[in-house]
Design a protein around this motif. Structure first.
Motif, PDB file in Angstrom:
ATOM      1  N   THR A  82     -14.387 -43.099 -26.454  1.00  0.00           N
ATOM      2  CA  THR A  82     -13.799 -42.116 -27.369  1.00  0.00           C
ATOM      3  C   THR A  82     -12.288 -42.154 -27.216  1.00  0.00           C
ATOM      4  N   PHE A  83     -11.590 -42.114 -28.342  1.00  0.00           N
ATOM      5  CA  PHE A  83     -10.147 -42.374 -28.366  1.00  0.00           C
ATOM      6  C   PHE A  83      -9.478 -41.328 -29.249  1.00  0.00           C
ATOM      7  N   LEU A  84      -8.526 -40.605 -28.690  1.00  0.00           N
ATOM      8  CA  LEU A  84      -7.732 -39.627 -29.446  1.00  0.00           C
ATOM      9  C   LEU A  84      -6.309 -40.144 -29.545  1.00  0.00           C
ATOM     10  N   GLU A  85      -5.815 -40.265 -30.772  1.00  0.00           N
ATOM     11  CA  GLU A  85      -4.447 -40.734 -30.990  1.00  0.00           C
ATOM     12  C   GLU A  85      -3.616 -39.643 -31.642  1.00  0.00           C
ATOM     13  N   ILE A  86      -2.493 -39.322 -31.026  1.00  0.00           N
ATOM     14  CA  ILE A  86      -1.566 -38.350 -31.578  1.00  0.00           C
ATOM     15  C   ILE A  86      -0.431 -39.128 -32.246  1.00  0.00           C
ATOM     16  N   GLY A  87      -0.409 -39.109 -33.565  1.00  0.00           N
ATOM     17  CA  GLY A  87       0.551 -39.889 -34.328  1.00  0.00           C
ATOM     18  C   GLY A  87      -0.021 -41.257 -34.634  1.00  0.00           C
ATOM     19  N   ALA A  88      -0.798 -41.360 -35.702  1.00  0.00           N
ATOM     20  CA  ALA A  88      -1.593 -42.572 -35.940  1.00  0.00           C
ATOM     21  C   ALA A  88      -0.909 -43.601 -36.820  1.00  0.00           C
ATOM     22  N   PHE A  89       0.152 -43.235 -37.540  1.00  0.00           N
ATOM     23  CA  PHE A  89       0.856 -44.143 -38.449  1.00  0.00           C
ATOM     24  C   PHE A  89      -0.131 -44.781 -39.419  1.00  0.00           C
ATOM     25  N   ASN A  90      -0.464 -46.070 -39.246  1.00  0.00           N
ATOM     26  CA  ASN A  90      -1.366 -46.727 -40.187  1.00  0.00           C
ATOM     27  C   ASN A  90      -2.752 -46.994 -39.620  1.00  0.00           C
ATOM     28  N   GLY A  91      -3.034 -46.478 -38.430  1.00  0.00           N
ATOM     29  CA  GLY A  91      -4.380 -46.582 -37.872  1.00  0.00           C
ATOM     30  C   GLY A  91      -4.712 -47.895 -37.197  1.00  0.00           C
ATOM     31  N   LEU A  92      -3.699 -48.678 -36.819  1.00  0.00           N
ATOM     32  CA  LEU A  92      -3.948 -49.979 -36.209  1.00  0.00           C
ATOM     33  C   LEU A  92      -4.745 -49.860 -34.912  1.00  0.00           C
ATOM     34  N   TRP A  93      -4.441 -48.846 -34.104  1.00  0.00           N
ATOM     35  CA  TRP A  93      -5.170 -48.673 -32.845  1.00  0.00           C
ATOM     36  C   TRP A  93      -6.629 -48.315 -33.097  1.00  0.00           C
ATOM     37  N   GLY A  94      -6.865 -47.545 -34.138  1.00  0.00           N
ATOM     38  CA  GLY A  94      -8.243 -47.225 -34.489  1.00  0.00           C
ATOM     39  C   GLY A  94      -8.998 -48.445 -34.979  1.00  0.00           C
ATOM     40  N   LEU A  95      -8.319 -49.310 -35.715  1.00  0.00           N
ATOM     41  CA  LEU A  95      -8.942 -50.545 -36.185  1.00  0.00           C
ATOM     42  C   LEU A  95      -9.289 -51.443 -34.999  1.00  0.00           C
ATOM     43  N   MET A  96      -8.370 -51.536 -34.035  1.00  0.00           N
ATOM     44  CA  MET A  96      -8.630 -52.346 -32.846  1.00  0.00           C
ATOM     45  C   MET A  96      -9.754 -51.765 -32.010  1.00  0.00           C
ATOM     46  N   LEU A 128      -5.261 -44.480 -43.189  1.00  0.00           N
ATOM     47  CA  LEU A 128      -6.160 -43.687 -42.359  1.00  0.00           C
ATOM     48  C   LEU A 128      -7.412 -43.290 -43.123  1.00  0.00           C
ATOM     49  N   PHE A 129      -7.265 -43.022 -44.425  1.00  0.00           N
ATOM     50  CA  PHE A 129      -8.429 -42.704 -45.246  1.00  0.00           C
ATOM     51  C   PHE A 129      -9.327 -43.933 -45.367  1.00  0.00           C
ATOM     52  N   LYS A 130      -8.710 -45.081 -45.552  1.00  0.00           N
ATOM     53  CA  LYS A 130      -9.478 -46.322 -45.633  1.00  0.00           C
ATOM     54  C   LYS A 130     -10.170 -46.616 -44.305  1.00  0.00           C
ATOM     55  N   LEU A 131      -9.481 -46.321 -43.181  1.00  0.00           N
ATOM     56  CA  LEU A 131     -10.070 -46.539 -41.872  1.00  0.00           C
ATOM     57  C   LEU A 131     -11.295 -45.653 -41.668  1.00  0.00           C
ATOM     58  N   LYS A 132     -11.231 -44.451 -42.174  1.00  0.00           N
ATOM     59  CA  LYS A 132     -12.370 -43.532 -42.058  1.00  0.00           C
ATOM     60  C   LYS A 132     -13.607 -44.132 -42.733  1.00  0.00           C
ATOM     61  N   LYS A 133     -13.418 -44.699 -43.923  1.00  0.00           N
ATOM     62  CA  LYS A 133     -14.539 -45.330 -44.628  1.00  0.00           C
ATOM     63  C   LYS A 133     -15.009 -46.584 -43.889  1.00  0.00           C
ATOM     64  N   TYR A 134     -14.069 -47.286 -43.293  1.00  0.00           N
ATOM     65  CA  TYR A 134     -14.385 -48.482 -42.503  1.00  0.00           C
ATOM     66  C   TYR A 134     -15.336 -48.107 -41.360  1.00  0.00           C
ATOM     67  N   TYR A 135     -15.051 -46.999 -40.698  1.00  0.00           N
ATOM     68  CA  TYR A 135     -15.914 -46.510 -39.623  1.00  0.00           C
ATOM     69  C   TYR A 135     -17.271 -46.067 -40.155  1.00  0.00           C
ATOM     70  N   GLN A 136     -17.248 -45.368 -41.274  1.00  0.00           N
ATOM     71  CA  GLN A 136     -18.510 -44.891 -41.852  1.00  0.00           C
ATOM     72  C   GLN A 136     -19.443 -46.042 -42.166  1.00  0.00           C
TER      73      GLN A 136
END
Length: 244
Positions: A82-96, A128-136
């Protein structure tokens, strides 16, 4: 401090598949704009992602941090990350995170707090919205909180703990200090800081007084590792919570 000044994109060939994922992901997003006529200095090959009018991560800092995270997951036999990011910019860390989770075949959960105006005005156009769908599509949990990180009510929307907390929001001294106070205690394994070498360009102050660094020091946090890709790099700080 690790000096990766000699490392280049070619040093991370085992991440070639992630480069392709990121390219496919961001070329359709709102960040996939053409370069400006006068691009900022960070539009160089040693930066991983060049997006819109700004830049994201230095290759060495980004990939070495993920090498450390991946090894930590393996060494500690984590069954979920589980990963919490404060200040996500374009969501690269979430993608990784998704990429690593899929490689290790473990579930993963990404939560981001970000105050970008477009997250409120036109969220469907953001990365970030696109990343959310990517996760879904991968049946994993992704939570985006469009809010000022200093808002204490954010805690009501978060889990009680996360394996990793990454602080990369408002780089003012007050902003970093507030993020540390509110979110650092949620980290159970690793606490990360970005831009620990980010300097105050208004005054010629020494390393220990950089705004991010000063907030870390004043919060009595002793970093276990520091990753710096080159002189003038952004810098990533790592604190292992279980070593505290």
């Amino acid at each position: 401090m690790t000096d990766n000044s000699l490392k280049t994109k070619g040093s991370y060939k085992h991440y070639d598949s992630f480069y392709r994922i990121a390219y496919d992901f961001y070329k359709f997003s709102s960040w996939g704009e053409k370069l400006a006529k006068d691009p900022p200095p960070c539009y160089k090959d040693d930066y991983f992602l060049k997006v819109g009018a700004g830049c994201s991560q230095l290759n060495g800092e980004f990939f070495e941090t993920w090498e450390i995270i991946t090894q930590y997951i393996k060494d500690n036999n984590l069954k979920k990350i589980t990963f919490l990011e404060i200040g996500a910019f374009n969501g690269l860390w979430g993608l990784m995170l998704s990429h690593i989770g899929e490689e290790l075949n473990i579930p993963y959960e990404y939560t981001a707090i970000d105050f970008a105006p477009e997250l409120i005005s036109t969220p469907e156009k953001t990365s970030l919205f696109k990343l959310k769908k990517y996760y879904q599509n991968r049946k994993q949990i992704n939570t985006i909180i469009a809010s000022d990180s200093r808002d204490i009510t954010n805690l009501d929307k978060l889990n009680k703990e996360y394996n990793i907390v990454f602080i990369d929001g408002d780089h003012s001294y007050e902003g970093v200090a507030s993020d540390i106070k509110l979110y650092s205690n949620l980290a159970t394994d690793i606490l990360l800081f970005h831009d620990i070498l980010w300097r105050d360009r208004v005054s010629n102050i020494d390393n220990e007084n950089y705004r991010v660094r000063k907030a870390i020091n004043d919060s009595k946090i002793k970093l276990d590792e520091e990753i710096s890709y080159k002189i003038g790099g952004m810098g990533i700080g790592i604190k292992y919570i279980k070593n505290a």
